[in-house]
Design a protein around this motif. Structure first.
Motif, short mmCIF file in Angstrom:
data_model
loop_
_atom_site.label_atom_id
_atom_site.label_comp_id
_atom_site.label_asym_id
_atom_site.label_seq_id
_atom_site.Cartn_x
_atom_site.Cartn_y
_atom_site.Cartn_z
N GLY A 111 2.96 3.46 1.12
CA GLY A 111 3.01 2.87 -0.17
C GLY A 111 2.33 1.27 -0.44
N PHE A 112 2.53 0.76 0.78
CA PHE A 112 1.90 -0.72 0.81
C PHE A 112 0.36 -0.44 0.94
N GLN A 113 0.43 0.45 1.93
CA GLN A 113 -1.21 0.70 2.25
C GLN A 113 -2.03 1.27 1.13
N THR A 114 -1.42 1.93 0.18
CA THR A 114 -2.27 2.41 -1.00
C THR A 114 -2.46 1.34 -2.06
N ILE A 115 -1.60 0.13 -2.16
CA ILE A 115 -1.77 -0.88 -2.98
C ILE A 115 -2.85 -1.70 -2.45
N LEU A 116 -2.69 -1.93 -0.99
CA LEU A 116 -3.76 -2.93 -0.44
C LEU A 116 -5.22 -2.16 -0.39
N ALA A 117 -5.16 -1.12 -0.26
CA ALA A 117 -6.47 -0.20 -0.43
C ALA A 117 -7.02 -0.47 -1.80
N ALA A 118 -6.22 -0.21 -2.73
CA ALA A 118 -6.55 -0.50 -4.23
C ALA A 118 -7.21 -1.64 -4.53
N LYS A 119 -6.52 -2.96 -3.88
CA LYS A 119 -6.68 -4.14 -4.21
C LYS A 119 -8.20 -4.50 -3.30
N ALA A 120 -8.30 -3.87 -2.25
CA ALA A 120 -9.73 -4.34 -1.51
C ALA A 120 -10.86 -3.72 -2.32
N ALA A 121 -10.49 -2.51 -3.11
CA ALA A 121 -11.65 -1.69 -3.80
C ALA A 121 -11.70 -2.47 -5.05
N VAL A 122 -10.60 -3.21 -5.66
CA VAL A 122 -11.21 -3.84 -6.78
C VAL A 122 -11.79 -5.13 -6.49
N ASP A 123 -11.37 -5.70 -5.41
CA ASP A 123 -12.14 -7.12 -4.99
C ASP A 123 -13.52 -6.69 -4.34
N ASN A 124 -13.86 -5.44 -4.28
CA ASN A 124 -15.08 -5.14 -3.73
C ASN A 124 -16.16 -5.23 -4.80
N ASP A 125 -15.59 -5.14 -5.97
CA ASP A 125 -16.48 -5.21 -7.19
C ASP A 125 -16.75 -6.58 -7.48
N PRO A 126 -17.89 -7.37 -7.53
CA PRO A 126 -18.27 -8.89 -7.54
C PRO A 126 -17.84 -9.40 -8.87
N GLN A 127 -17.61 -8.42 -9.99
CA GLN A 127 -17.16 -8.88 -11.24
C GLN A 127 -15.67 -9.13 -11.30
N CYS A 128 -15.01 -8.35 -10.55
CA CYS A 128 -13.48 -8.19 -10.49
C CYS A 128 -13.15 -9.09 -9.42
N ARG A 129 -13.62 -9.59 -8.39
CA ARG A 129 -12.87 -10.09 -7.16
C ARG A 129 -12.10 -11.50 -7.53
N TYR A 130 -10.85 -11.17 -7.08
CA TYR A 130 -9.73 -12.44 -7.21
C TYR A 130 -9.23 -12.81 -8.56
#
Length: 314
Positions: free
Chosen positions: A100-119
Motif C-alpha cells: 500500500g505504501f509502495q503504491t502511493i510512493l510510486a504514484a507520487k514519484a510518477a506525478v513529480d516526474n512531470d515538470p508541470q506537477c513536481r512538488y
C-alpha cells in the motif's frame, strides 16, 4: 483503562477533524491548471502497481481509511519518524501492508516526474486518488474525487485510535459518528472488505466459538489458517469489488466479528440485505461515504504543506 484514555483522546480531536472550513476548499478539478494530467498519471501508476501485486489495490484503499480516521486525510500515515514515534508503527497499523505504501510512493514519484506537477500535488490527494483507482480498477464504481488537501506535519503512535475486530454495532457507530459519518456510511465503507485479506490472528478466536459463523465456513477457515497466516475477506469473488461481501454476511460467512455483527444486529441487518440485493445502491452509498470520509481533518496552507517526500515533512 488504557483503552478508555485512548478513546477520550480520540473524542478530544473530533472537533478539529470535523472543521468545515478546511473541507470547503476541496473541489473536483482542483489541479486542472496546476497539474492537468494528474488523474491520468495516478491511474496509470496504480494500474502498474496492481499488475505487479494483487495486494496493492486493497492495501492502498485500506491506507486511505487508516489515514483519514486518525488525524484526518493528511497523509500522516505515510510519515516515517527517526525516533520511531509514528502512526504506522502503532500496533493497530502494523497489519498495513508494504504494498500500500509502495503504491502511493510510486504514484507520487510518477506525478513529480512531470515538470508541470513536481512538488505541487499533496501526498494526501494522491492517496485519495489511489484509493479511488483501487476500487474502480477492481470493478467497483468510478467516482469524482474532491482535491485540495495539504499534507500534515505530525504523526505519532498515540494518535492512532481505530475500530477493533471485536467491536459491536454501538462501538462502530460511536467511532464513525465521531468522523461525521452515519451508520449507513459505516456499513457502506465496511463493504470495502470485499477486497483484501485479514491475518488469522484477527478472527481465529471466532472459529468454533462464535455461533454467528457458519459451521462450514469455520471448518474452511481452520484449514486455511493451518496452511497460511491469512484468509481472504471475501473469498467468493477475490480481487473483485462487488456486493458479495454483504451476501457473505447473510450466510454467516463474515470473516471479522465487526463485519458479521452488521448482520446479526437487527438494527443494521436491513441495510446489509439492501446492499446484498442491490449492488448499484451499495456502489452509490459507498462513493458518497468515501467522499464524506475524504473531507475529514483536511489541512490548509496555514497548518499543512505539500510534502516533497511523502515519508517526511519538508
Amino acid at each position: 483503562m488504557a483503552h478508555l484514555r485512548l478513546w477520550s483522546s480520540f473524542l478530544a480531536v473530533v472537533v478539529m477533524l470535523l472543521s468545515p472550513l478546511a473541507a470547503a476548499q476541496l473541489r473536483t478539478g482542483y489541479y486542472a491548471s496546476i497539474c492537468p494530467k494528474l488523474e491520468a498519471i495516478v491511474r496509470s501508476s496504480v494500474k502498474q502497481s496492481m499488475a505487479q501485486s494483487p495486494i496493492a489495490g486493497p492495501a492502498a484503499l485500506r491506507l486511505f481509511f487508516h489515514d483519514c480516521a486518525v488525524r484526518g486525510c493528511d497523509a500522516s500515515i505515510m510519515i516515517v519518524n527517526s525516533n520511531s514515534d509514528d502512526e504506522w508503527r502503532n500496533p493497530d497499523d502494523q497489519s498495513l501492508k508494504p504494498e500500500g505504501f509502495q503504491t502511493i510512493l510510486a504514484a507520487k514519484a510518477a506525478v513529480d516526474n512531470d515538470p508541470q506537477c513536481r512538488y505541487k500535488v499533496s501526498c494526501a490527494d494522491i492517496l485519495a486518488l489511489a484509493a479511488r483507482e483501487a476500487v474502480s480498477q477492481s470493478g467497483g464504481p468510478y467516482y469524482q474525487v474532491e482535491l485540495g488537501r495539504y499534507d500534515g506535519r505530525i504523526s505519532t503512535k498515540s494518535s492512532v485510535v481505530l475500530p477493533h475486530v471485536d467491536f459491536n454495532l454501538d462501538q462502530l457507530n460511536a467511532f464513525f459518528s465521531g468522523l461525521g459519518l452515519s451508520q449507513t456510511d459505516m456499513i457502506a465503507l465496511s463493504g470495502g472488505h470485499t477486497l483484501g485479506a485479514a491475518d488469522c490472528t484477527f478472527f481465529q478466536s471466532r472459529i468454533g466459538t462464535d455461533p454467528s459463523m457458519d459451521s462450514g465456513f469455520a471448518t474452511q477457515l481452520r484449514s486455511t489458517c493451518a496452511r497460511q497466516s491469512f484468509a481472504l475477506l471475501d473469498a467468493a469473488t477475490p480481487g473483485g469489488f462487488d456486493n458479495s461481501y454483504f451476501k457473505n454476511l447473510q450466510g454467516g460467512r463474515g470473516l471479522l466479528g465487526s463485519d458479521q455483527v452488521l448482520y446479526t444486529d437487527q438494527r443494521s441487518r436491513g441495510t446489509v440485505n439492501y446492499y446484498a440485493s442491490n449492488q448499484d445502491a451499495f456502489f452509490n452509498n459507498f462513493t458518497n461515504a468515501m467522499t464524506k470520509l475524504g473531507r475529514v481533518g483536511v489541512k490548509t496552507a496555514a497548518n499543512g504543506e505539500i510534502r516533497r517526500d511523502c515519508r517526511t515533512p519538508n
